[in-house]
Scaffold this motif. Structure first.
Motif, PDB file in Angstrom:
ATOM      1  N   ASP A  29       0.836  -1.212   0.000  1.00 12.80           N
ATOM      2  CA  ASP A  29       0.000   0.000   0.000  1.00 12.80           C
ATOM      3  C   ASP A  29       0.866   1.255   0.000  1.00 12.80           C
ATOM      4  N   PHE A  30       1.968   1.209   0.763  1.00  7.27           N
ATOM      5  CA  PHE A  30       2.876   2.359   0.754  1.00  7.27           C
ATOM      6  C   PHE A  30       3.439   2.583  -0.650  1.00  7.27           C
ATOM      7  N   GLY A  31       3.785   1.493  -1.344  1.00  8.68           N
ATOM      8  CA  GLY A  31       4.268   1.620  -2.716  1.00  8.68           C
ATOM      9  C   GLY A  31       3.233   2.243  -3.632  1.00  8.68           C
ATOM     10  N   LYS A  32       1.960   1.916  -3.422  1.00 10.16           N
ATOM     11  CA  LYS A  32       0.892   2.534  -4.224  1.00 10.16           C
ATOM     12  C   LYS A  32       0.830   4.038  -3.976  1.00 10.16           C
ATOM     13  N   HIS A  33       0.939   4.437  -2.692  1.00 13.69           N
ATOM     14  CA  HIS A  33       0.949   5.865  -2.364  1.00 13.69           C
ATOM     15  C   HIS A  33       2.133   6.572  -3.035  1.00 13.69           C
ATOM     16  N   LEU A  34       3.295   5.932  -2.971  1.00 12.42           N
ATOM     17  CA  LEU A  34       4.489   6.527  -3.565  1.00 12.42           C
ATOM     18  C   LEU A  34       4.341   6.686  -5.070  1.00 12.42           C
ATOM     19  N   LEU A  35       3.878   5.645  -5.752  1.00  6.08           N
ATOM     20  CA  LEU A  35       3.721   5.702  -7.202  1.00  6.08           C
ATOM     21  C   LEU A  35       2.663   6.716  -7.619  1.00  6.08           C
ATOM     22  N   ALA A  36       1.589   6.817  -6.823  1.00  6.18           N
ATOM     23  CA  ALA A  36       0.539   7.790  -7.141  1.00  6.18           C
ATOM     24  C   ALA A  36       1.090   9.215  -7.080  1.00  6.18           C
TER      25      ALA A  36
END
Length: 613
Positions: free
Chosen positions: A216-223
């Motif tokens: 989920d943190f990776g999704k936030h970062l990519l967004a």
């Protein structure tokens, strides 16, 4: 408008487009296209405000401006030219600043009185009004800066609803505003840095949330990478892509660009041109420095000053000129102009003769006037604010020491097409930015212009004359409302003091009344203080000439930081509106004696000797 005269920072114009004779519909179409091109006001010559050019030009085109007004200098009257659409566009964006301020302060402080006061400080500021009512870069720049900050704070409020529609909306809109800020002016980098710092802290907070998986943190970062980096870069590049397609004609600033860049400009002598592939003795050439915006090897009849040597000056000139022409000769003057051409080979020693003055290019063992500590055997350049050219055997090879032949005239040699010189999009994008940066850093004050220093700005030490210089002319003077600006400065100092005391108390474990309640105030205020610092302190290390209006983006942050608790006095509104009433002629125009004359209606308002209205 009662005689208020035109003022525009963008000065260059686009050349007119041609049309086919005898084809009415093509003629009309080309005429409309010509009007749109001219309404964009300039080609790509040494300007930082690509997006602003196109936005103002589009506003003028849609409202009937035909592109014929030259915009040569501030104070020129518009006469019959239709400029209202362009001014209305800038005024509309400038009028968005108070609502943006209200929404930002309301989100940060959760205090409606504080938001109303912050917005009122901009409404009653004479400086913001002056900037907003003219065709300038500043209202557009401040619109995108404030839009970026508003999107940032609204996005922060969506942290409990990640990946929702509103979460994505504010994230992507922030990216759009960031690209707009940078597209208007390089000062937009400061708000990009502010949003970047805020995003870094937000991601650090998410990384410390153990309830959030690394996926989920990776999704936030990519967004955030997509919305705040990739999207702004794509939009910023698209702005220049449109700019290069629409504004593709030659102009007076062609010499700032490389020969390959000029080969793509319609109307330039290198566009679709052909010339000899090889250099031969007896050829007439122009020589351009490979350093971007380096200029042409140039000479003129003016001599060096006494003590340097009575020789013709040699310079690098950034514009095309007959004095850029040189004749290639043998060093012993044994040229046979009647026989077949003889090519110049690698390693040959040649002599250059100035085509106009019929003098040879040569050097002497004298120190160059400007680069005395680096060159001992110079070809010196001085005068007319051109670039110095020096000759030295000790300088290492670099673009500064390399030259390319741009024009080559020799009727005895076969010609080839120069279409192979046309650069790629990325090459012209890179070169245009280098030219803009160097042109911006080399800016010098024009006649009757007032430059200033960064320490002048927060204290409202000196304004800027927009139009008119004597008592018979209609005068407009850029100066912020002095009471508002001094209150903003006081608020900055008080906030820093309050933040310091609160931090010391927390470190010592001292419980202060209202500290927990005021946490939101300190977080929001800290972000605004950081915004003020980022938009103000960098000017201290800039080498270019600075003007009073450069402070206005920072002034927006200081106004938002002004706390409502300072103005609990009921007479605040009366004072602020009364001061605005006294100083409003600075924004809306005035005639009559100057303020230093006791007979002037503004004499009593010249509170500082440096105010020249």
């Amino acid at each position: 408008n009662q005689g208020v005269q035109g003022y525009l920072i963008i000065t260059d114009r686009c050349d007119e487009a041609g049309s086919r004779v005898g084809d009415p519909w093509v003629t009309n179409l080309n005429l409309l296209w010509c009007q749109f091109l001219c309404s964009l006001l300039c080609v790509t010559q040494k300007d930082v405000s690509t997006l602003t050019q196109m936005l103002i030009g589009l506003a003028g085109y849609l409202t009937g401006y035909d592109g014929s007004f030259p915009f040569i200098k501030p104070g020129d009257k518009y006469e019959h030219h239709n400029y209202l659409g362009m001014r209305a566009f800038c005024a509309a964006l400038g009028s968005c600043l108070p609502p943006f301020t209200f929404l930002i302060v309301l989100e940060l402080s959760r205090s409606t009185p504080a938001a109303i006061i912050a917005a009122s400080l901009l409404i009653f500021d004479t400086g913001c009004i002056t900037l907003s009512q003219y065709i300038l870069l500043d209202p557009i720049l401040m619109f995108f800066i404030m839009g970026s900050v508003l999107c940032m704070v609204r996005f922060n409020t969506q942290r409990l609803r990640p990946f929702s529609f509103s979460w994505w909306f504010w994230l992507l809109l922030a990216g759009v505003c960031l690209s707009g800020s940078l597209g208007v002016k390089f000062v937009g980098l400061f708000v990009i840095l502010l949003v970047g710092i805020n995003t870094a802290f937000d991601l650090w907070r998410l990384l410390g949330d153990l309830s959030l998986s690394l996926v989920d943190f990776g999704k936030h970062l990519l967004a955030r990478v997509f919305g705040l980096i990739m999207l702004p870069l794509f939009l910023y590049t698209t702005i220049f892509a449109v700019h290069f397609v629409v504004l593709n004609r030659s102009g007076p600033g062609d010499g700032f660009f490389s020969s390959s860049f000029q080969s793509r400009l319609i109307g330039n002598n290198l566009h679709n041109a052909s010339m000899p592939e090889y250099l031969a003795y007896g050829s007439l050439i122009t020589v351009k420095n490979l350093r971007i915006a380096g200029g042409y090897l140039h000479s003129h009849w003016h001599l060096y000053p006494e003590g340097v040597g009575a020789h013709q000056q040699v310079t690098a000139y950034l514009h095309k000129d007959y004095n850029n022409l040189w004749l290639v000769k043998r060093p012993d003057n044994s040229d046979d102009l009647t026989g077949p051409p003889e090519l110049v080979h690698h390693g040959d020693i040649i002599r250059l003769e100035h085509r106009v003055r019929i003098r040879n290019l040569h050097s002497h063992f004298h120190e160059a006037p400007l680069t005395k500590n680096t060159c001992r055997s110079p070809v010196m350049a001085l005068g007319w604010e051109q670039v110095e050219v020096t000759c030295s055997p000790y300088v290492k090879e670099s673009p500064n020491t390399q030259w390319n032949i741009e024009d080559l005239i020799n009727p005895k040699l076969p010609n080839i097409s120069l279409s192979v010189l046309k650069p790629t999009f990325l090459e012209i994008l890179w070169e245009s930015h280098i030219v803009m940066i160097r042109g911006n850093s080399d800016l010098k004050p024009k006649d009757n212009e007032m430059n200033s220093k960064p320490w002048h700005w927060p204290i409202n030490y000196q304004g800027l004359r927009f139009s008119g210089v004597n008592e018979t002319e209609y005068r407009v003077y850029l100066l912020g409302n002095p009471v508002i600006w001094w209150l903003n400065l006081l608020s900055l100092a008080l906030f820093v003091l309050m933040l310091t005391v609160a931090s010391l108390a927390k470190q010592r474990g001292v419980k202060m009344e209202g500290m927990r309640k005021g946490k939101q105030h300190y977080i929001g205020g800290g972000m605004l203080l950081l915004g003020w610092l980022l938009h103000y302190l960098p000017f201290y290390i800039m080498s270019r000439i600075l003007y009073y209006h450069h402070y206005f983006p920072a002034m927006l942050f200081s106004s938002m930081l002004t706390d409502s608790s300072i103005f609990k006095c009921s007479c605040f509104w009366a004072h602020i509106t009364f001061i605005f009433y006294l100083f409003h002629p600075l924004s809306y125009g005035m005639r009559g004696p100057l303020a230093h004359d006791p007979a002037s209606s503004m004499a009593g308002l010249r509170w500082m000797e440096s105010w020249e209205f």
